[in-house]
Design a protein around this motif. Sequence first.
Motif, short mmCIF file in Angstrom:
data_model
loop_
_atom_site.label_atom_id
_atom_site.label_comp_id
_atom_site.label_asym_id
_atom_site.label_seq_id
_atom_site.Cartn_x
_atom_site.Cartn_y
_atom_site.Cartn_z
N ARG A 77 0.71 -1.18 0.08
CA ARG A 77 -0.19 0.10 0.25
C ARG A 77 0.72 1.40 0.02
N ARG A 78 1.85 1.31 0.74
CA ARG A 78 2.89 2.49 0.82
C ARG A 78 3.59 2.63 -0.48
N ALA A 79 3.96 1.51 -1.17
CA ALA A 79 4.58 1.72 -2.29
C ALA A 79 3.50 2.31 -3.52
N PHE A 83 4.03 5.42 -5.65
CA PHE A 83 4.02 5.38 -7.06
C PHE A 83 3.26 6.59 -7.63
N ILE A 84 1.96 6.72 -6.83
CA ILE A 84 1.18 7.68 -7.50
C ILE A 84 1.34 9.12 -7.29
N VAL A 85 2.04 9.40 -6.06
CA VAL A 85 2.74 10.75 -5.69
C VAL A 85 3.95 11.18 -6.71
N SER A 303 5.90 -3.40 -12.74
CA SER A 303 4.42 -3.89 -13.42
C SER A 303 3.48 -2.81 -13.28
N LEU A 304 3.66 -1.61 -12.37
CA LEU A 304 2.84 -0.77 -12.33
C LEU A 304 3.11 0.72 -12.30
N PHE A 305 4.38 1.09 -12.38
CA PHE A 305 5.13 2.35 -12.37
C PHE A 305 6.03 2.61 -13.32
N ARG A 306 5.80 3.70 -14.28
CA ARG A 306 6.70 3.96 -15.48
C ARG A 306 6.85 5.50 -15.21
N ALA A 340 -2.95 11.72 -17.63
CA ALA A 340 -1.74 11.01 -17.96
C ALA A 340 -1.41 9.97 -16.94
N VAL A 341 -1.53 10.36 -15.51
CA VAL A 341 -1.28 9.58 -14.47
C VAL A 341 -1.93 8.13 -14.45
N VAL A 342 -3.32 8.41 -14.58
CA VAL A 342 -4.26 7.32 -14.81
C VAL A 342 -3.80 6.23 -16.03
#
Length: 409
Positions: A77-79, A83-85, A303-306, A340-342
């Motif tokens: 959850r922290r990760a 990532f989103i921030v 897998s989730l963060f670029r 763009a984030v979504v």
Amino acid sequence: MNATARVLTGLATGAAIGLLLAGWNEGVALQVANAVHPVGKLWLNALQMTVVPLVLALVVVGVNTATDAAASGRIARRAIVVFIVILTGGALFAALAAPLVFSLFPHDPALVAALDHASVPVAAQAAAVDWVDTLVAIVPSNAIMAAAQSAMLPLVVFALFLGFALTRISPARRAMLVEFFQAIADAMIVIVRWVLWVAPLGVFALILSVCARSGLGMLSALGVYVLVECLLYLAVTAMMLPVALVFGGERLRRFVPALVPAQVVAISTQSSLASLPAMLESADRRLGYPKQVAALVLPMAVSLFRLTSPVQYLTSAAFIAWAYGVDLSTAQLLAGALLAVVVSLGSVGLPGQVTFIATNLPVAQAMGLPLSPLGLMLAVDTIPDALATLGNVTGDLTATSVVARQTRE
């Protein structure tokens, strides 16, 4: 010859023929441009036809993937929050910096005519002028109509609601629907691969048509696009160092050398996944992060963060605005950054060339920009790809440093 080389060959050949025709006889050049343009437009339309179902499916599946990851524990959850921030920060930086950097280059008015007099999309024409109506329009009153009109921002909002709603239904039904949307995404990607197989012909027709009309103007504009994209990739990569120092508690003399092995692999392979073993080794031996943190966060990041994806989407949109002489408002830039984030969270793990149109088009369209240049931009966007992977790997290790510090505290 690989796919990238074939596309670049088509680009170079079409540009050379277009420039030769323009220098030889403008009348003949215009006739040839009019003759070949439908071929390029047909190819671009074939790419665009997959965008609505692909974006809807990717967002729904991405929401459920992230939710599953977050449910696996506190570290996960922290990760995801980190990532989103970081993604949001990178997107806002690009929204501010990209138009500013493009404004430093002279604008060629002939580009507007050469780019086929592209019209503003229907969704943008119907957009409200004041912020109240614009805010209300974000939530679609009819999701099917939003899809039919290719109104990407309302469509993505609906996809977010649908994705989160699936997490609240029974696991069996949820799994069935997520599998359904994953199958749609997979099928759309197959179609995109078919269309990309003839990409050299489509790019050849598009660039020949444009160069026959504008001469060197379009080539110089594409050069500006590649240059600005590379500069912003390097800038957002450098921004990760203060993030690691301030929020990750790292020391510069330790963190920078630890980045180098993974960055070397990233540049040489242009693949974050191929860089994962080097990142794990650096996180363990050089940085001393807890094994449970590195073993979970780094694979999640791949897998989730670029990091560079929102930068690419906003740079592409800012380039189109610059080419057409459009002044982007704060509301347009903010909407583009959030979208763009979504979109980036849903598209990670897919080849960049496959998803270029599907990921860049929604952002450009939500900002009310013409879409015609995207086919040409796809052809040259492979050039800065090594720097994009460099930024992604740096972002992965930076995010891991932040989560590791939070875990220790």
